[in-house]
Design a protein around this motif. Structure first.
Motif, PDB file in Angstrom:
ATOM      1  N   VAL A  56      73.776  -0.522  97.778  1.00  0.00           N
ATOM      2  CA  VAL A  56      73.881   0.704  98.571  1.00  0.00           C
ATOM      3  C   VAL A  56      73.437   0.451 100.004  1.00  0.00           C
ATOM      4  O   VAL A  56      74.063   0.915 100.972  1.00  0.00           O
ATOM      5  N   GLN A  57      72.364  -0.297 100.164  1.00  0.00           N
ATOM      6  CA  GLN A  57      71.878  -0.622 101.503  1.00  0.00           C
ATOM      7  C   GLN A  57      72.908  -1.437 102.285  1.00  0.00           C
ATOM      8  O   GLN A  57      73.147  -1.188 103.481  1.00  0.00           O
ATOM      9  N   TYR A  58      73.547  -2.379 101.620  1.00  0.00           N
ATOM     10  CA  TYR A  58      74.544  -3.215 102.294  1.00  0.00           C
ATOM     11  C   TYR A  58      75.789  -2.400 102.629  1.00  0.00           C
ATOM     12  O   TYR A  58      76.373  -2.552 103.717  1.00  0.00           O
ATOM     13  N   LEU A  59      76.213  -1.535 101.732  1.00  0.00           N
ATOM     14  CA  LEU A  59      77.396  -0.711 101.995  1.00  0.00           C
ATOM     15  C   LEU A  59      77.163   0.239 103.165  1.00  0.00           C
ATOM     16  O   LEU A  59      78.091   0.536 103.929  1.00  0.00           O
ATOM     17  N   SER A  60      75.950   0.716 103.307  1.00  0.00           N
ATOM     18  CA  SER A  60      75.649   1.580 104.445  1.00  0.00           C
ATOM     19  C   SER A  60      75.830   0.834 105.763  1.00  0.00           C
ATOM     20  O   SER A  60      76.387   1.373 106.736  1.00  0.00           O
ATOM     21  N   ALA A  94      74.157  -5.000 110.519  1.00  0.00           N
ATOM     22  CA  ALA A  94      74.688  -5.595 109.289  1.00  0.00           C
ATOM     23  C   ALA A  94      74.211  -7.034 109.121  1.00  0.00           C
ATOM     24  O   ALA A  94      73.940  -7.481 107.993  1.00  0.00           O
ATOM     25  N   ALA A  95      74.099  -7.759 110.216  1.00  0.00           N
ATOM     26  CA  ALA A  95      73.613  -9.137 110.139  1.00  0.00           C
ATOM     27  C   ALA A  95      72.162  -9.176 109.667  1.00  0.00           C
ATOM     28  O   ALA A  95      71.763 -10.067 108.888  1.00  0.00           O
ATOM     29  N   ALA A  96      71.362  -8.230 110.112  1.00  0.00           N
ATOM     30  CA  ALA A  96      69.961  -8.171 109.660  1.00  0.00           C
ATOM     31  C   ALA A  96      69.880  -7.876 108.168  1.00  0.00           C
ATOM     32  O   ALA A  96      69.066  -8.472 107.440  1.00  0.00           O
ATOM     33  N   VAL A  97      70.725  -6.964 107.710  1.00  0.00           N
ATOM     34  CA  VAL A  97      70.745  -6.659 106.279  1.00  0.00           C
ATOM     35  C   VAL A  97      71.207  -7.864 105.480  1.00  0.00           C
ATOM     36  O   VAL A  97      70.647  -8.187 104.415  1.00  0.00           O
ATOM     37  N   ASP A  98      72.229  -8.553 105.967  1.00  0.00           N
ATOM     38  CA  ASP A  98      72.729  -9.723 105.257  1.00  0.00           C
ATOM     39  C   ASP A  98      71.688 -10.835 105.218  1.00  0.00           C
ATOM     40  O   ASP A  98      71.559 -11.538 104.206  1.00  0.00           O
ATOM     41  N   ALA A  99      70.946 -10.999 106.295  1.00  0.00           N
ATOM     42  CA  ALA A  99      69.896 -12.017 106.290  1.00  0.00           C
ATOM     43  C   ALA A  99      68.786 -11.684 105.297  1.00  0.00           C
ATOM     44  O   ALA A  99      68.128 -12.590 104.768  1.00  0.00           O
ATOM     45  N   HIS A 100      68.597 -10.401 105.020  1.00  0.00           N
ATOM     46  CA  HIS A 100      67.523  -9.973 104.111  1.00  0.00           C
ATOM     47  C   HIS A 100      67.938 -10.043 102.643  1.00  0.00           C
ATOM     48  O   HIS A 100      67.161 -10.531 101.800  1.00  0.00           O
ATOM     49  N   ILE A 101      69.126  -9.578 102.327  1.00  0.00           N
ATOM     50  CA  ILE A 101      69.536  -9.499 100.919  1.00  0.00           C
ATOM     51  C   ILE A 101      70.864 -10.205 100.655  1.00  0.00           C
ATOM     52  O   ILE A 101      71.399 -10.120  99.543  1.00  0.00           O
ATOM     53  N   GLY A 102      71.409 -10.896 101.661  1.00  0.00           N
ATOM     54  CA  GLY A 102      72.706 -11.539 101.468  1.00  0.00           C
ATOM     55  C   GLY A 102      72.694 -12.652 100.443  1.00  0.00           C
ATOM     56  O   GLY A 102      73.686 -12.868  99.738  1.00  0.00           O
ATOM     57  N   VAL A 103      71.568 -13.364 100.334  1.00  0.00           N
ATOM     58  CA  VAL A 103      71.485 -14.450  99.353  1.00  0.00           C
ATOM     59  C   VAL A 103      71.567 -13.902  97.937  1.00  0.00           C
ATOM     60  O   VAL A 103      72.248 -14.456  97.065  1.00  0.00           O
ATOM     61  N   LYS A 149      83.278  -7.227  97.430  1.00  0.00           N
ATOM     62  CA  LYS A 149      82.355  -8.278  96.998  1.00  0.00           C
ATOM     63  C   LYS A 149      80.949  -7.728  96.784  1.00  0.00           C
ATOM     64  O   LYS A 149      80.278  -8.070  95.784  1.00  0.00           O
ATOM     65  N   VAL A 150      80.503  -6.885  97.670  1.00  0.00           N
ATOM     66  CA  VAL A 150      79.158  -6.307  97.541  1.00  0.00           C
ATOM     67  C   VAL A 150      79.068  -5.424  96.304  1.00  0.00           C
ATOM     68  O   VAL A 150      78.053  -5.441  95.580  1.00  0.00           O
ATOM     69  N   ARG A 151      80.096  -4.656  96.042  1.00  0.00           N
ATOM     70  CA  ARG A 151      80.084  -3.798  94.847  1.00  0.00           C
ATOM     71  C   ARG A 151      80.022  -4.629  93.577  1.00  0.00           C
ATOM     72  O   ARG A 151      79.332  -4.268  92.608  1.00  0.00           O
ATOM     73  N   GLU A 152      80.722  -5.735  93.543  1.00  0.00           N
ATOM     74  CA  GLU A 152      80.720  -6.577  92.352  1.00  0.00           C
ATOM     75  C   GLU A 152      79.406  -7.329  92.192  1.00  0.00           C
ATOM     76  O   GLU A 152      78.825  -7.365  91.094  1.00  0.00           O
ATOM     77  N   SER A 153      78.922  -7.946  93.248  1.00  0.00           N
ATOM     78  CA  SER A 153      77.701  -8.750  93.135  1.00  0.00           C
ATOM     79  C   SER A 153      76.458  -7.905  92.927  1.00  0.00           C
ATOM     80  O   SER A 153      75.487  -8.361  92.312  1.00  0.00           O
TER      81      SER A 153
END
Length: 412
Positions: A56-60, A94-103, A149-153
């Motif tokens: 949800v955080q990433y989709l936002s 979005a880059a900050a969010v990806d760096a936090h939870i993208g892995v 991809k985010v919804r699936e992972s």
């Protein structure tokens, strides 16, 4: 008379000693299996809900990038200078969010590709609207693929509850696709109006196909949100979602009306279509945070419930352990008392040889049914001819028949 010796208590068999342990194990095994299975299932459900919150955080964050990209596309198609401030800010968030939870969500590689394409758009010239439309459409497709991809992972596509499933499907799939398609529809109407008359029929066909592609996810979005409201137990979901949903639905209806050619063949008004597309994007921008907020609230409530279930499972395990421990203590205490009583009985019984001798002695036919006198017994007599065993007590009259034949017996 015969005095039987007391029977010694039999020692408990191996099965008797192990029976308490077997009973405790028979109770402990199913209870432990049930509690372990419940704990694991509850923990798995909780982990899924926590992971969904990350989605949800990433989709936002991706929603902000999508809105900024559609606005930049419209500006490039209409020949206006593209303001990169909103898009750059959305990309950085979005880059900050990806760096936090993208892995954890396995999205870093896809986001790196999308970000590289977004940065390449900054240096593109606005002199060729057709090529700009194609370039922005390619980046939008990559962005929509990242949504999937985010919804699936994150596990949002496997959400077990009906209301939260419809919400995640609306916010993660239907709404982004509807926003991108509405922006393309409005921009394509502008491009078709500028094309030569010979290319107008082909442009109207493209416009009709894109109109269907834009209205499809918008209709699915409305249906999913109403299904979520109808199937949810939350009283706040309907009050918070229905008002912005009605606004969005009215904007979609206006977009459908202004994108329909007159008599099926005439041109569309690009200004009215652009205004309708802009209203649709604004309504979607108001609706998206509401959907994601309600979805996150449902996930938080579910996590709290699962935490309570885990505490109850742990408490049940502790109570079951205490009860089984108490039962084991009772059984072992009963066994110790039984062994102690057996040892005391064996101590007070006497020698086994004496008991056996008493059991073997039986009086003869002519002998008195009285126990032999012990030494120093005042009731006994010394042996005589008539009473060789000395069994006749003092002062006791002899049997007449025995007295009659006594002399005869003495002569013999």
């Amino acid at each position: 008379m015969t005095v039987p010796a007391p029977r010694a208590r039999r020692r408990p068999s191996t099965l008797g000693r192990l029976l308490p342990l077997l009973l405790i194990g028979a109770l402990l095994a199913p209870v432990g299996l049930l509690l372990t299975t419940t704990w694991r299932q509850t923990t798995d459900d909780r982990d899924l809900a926590v992971r969904e919150r990350l989605g949800v955080q990433y989709l936002s964050a991706l929603g902000s990038v999508t809105d900024a990209l559609v606005e930049a596309q419209t500006a490039a198609i209409n020949g206006r200078p593209v303001s990169g401030e909103a898009l750059n800010r959305a990309v950085e968030e979005a880059a900050a969010v990806d760096a936090h939870i993208g892995v954890e969500l396995l999205s870093q590689e896809r986001w790196a590709g999308v970000r590289a394409r977004l940065e390449a758009l900054r240096g593109r010239s606005a002199t060729d609207p057709e090529s700009a439309y194609t370039a922005y459409s390619e980046v939008s497709d990559l962005l929509l693929a990242l949504h999937r991809k985010v919804r699936e992972s994150s596990g949002l596509v496997r959400d077990p509850a009906a209301d939260s499933f419809f919400l995640q499907d609306s916010a993660g799939q239907d709404l982004p696709e509807a926003v991108v398609a509405a922006g393309r529809l409005a921009d394509l109407g502008t491009l078709v109006s500028r094309r030569p008359a010979a290319e107008q029929p082909r442009g109207l066909l493209e416009l009709t196909g894109l109109r269907v592609a834009a209205l499809g996810p918008a209709t699915d979005l409305v249906d999913n949100l109403r299904s979520a409201v109808d199937g949810s137990e939350s009283t706040d979901l309907g009050a918070n979602v229905l008002t912005p949903l009605d606004t969005y639905q009215r904007s979609v209806e206006a977009l459908a009306a202004y994108s329909t050619p007159a008599n099926g063949r005439g041109p569309v008004d690009p200004r009215q279509l652009s205004a309708a597309g802009l209203n649709t994007q604004r309504a979607a921008r108001q609706l998206q945070p509401v959907i994601l907020s309600e979805l996150d609230a449902l996930l938080v409530e579910r996590i709290d419930e699962l935490d309570r279930d885990r505490w109850l499972t742990a408490g049940a395990g502790v109570v079951a352990g205490l009860l089984l421990g108490w039962l084991a203590a009772l059984l072992f205490a009963a066994g110790r008392r039984a062994r102690h009583r057996a040892a005391l009985a064996a101590t007070h019984t006497g020698s086994p040889d004496t008991s056996a001798a008493l059991d073997r002695w039986q009086p003869g036919d002519g002998e008195s049914r009285r126990l032999p006198p012990t030494a120093g017994d005042p009731h006994g007599l010394p042996p005589t001819a008539d009473d060789p065993r000395g069994l006749q007590p003092v002062g006791t009259a002899r049997d007449p028949e025995t007295a009659q034949w006594g002399a005869f017996d003495a002569a013999r």
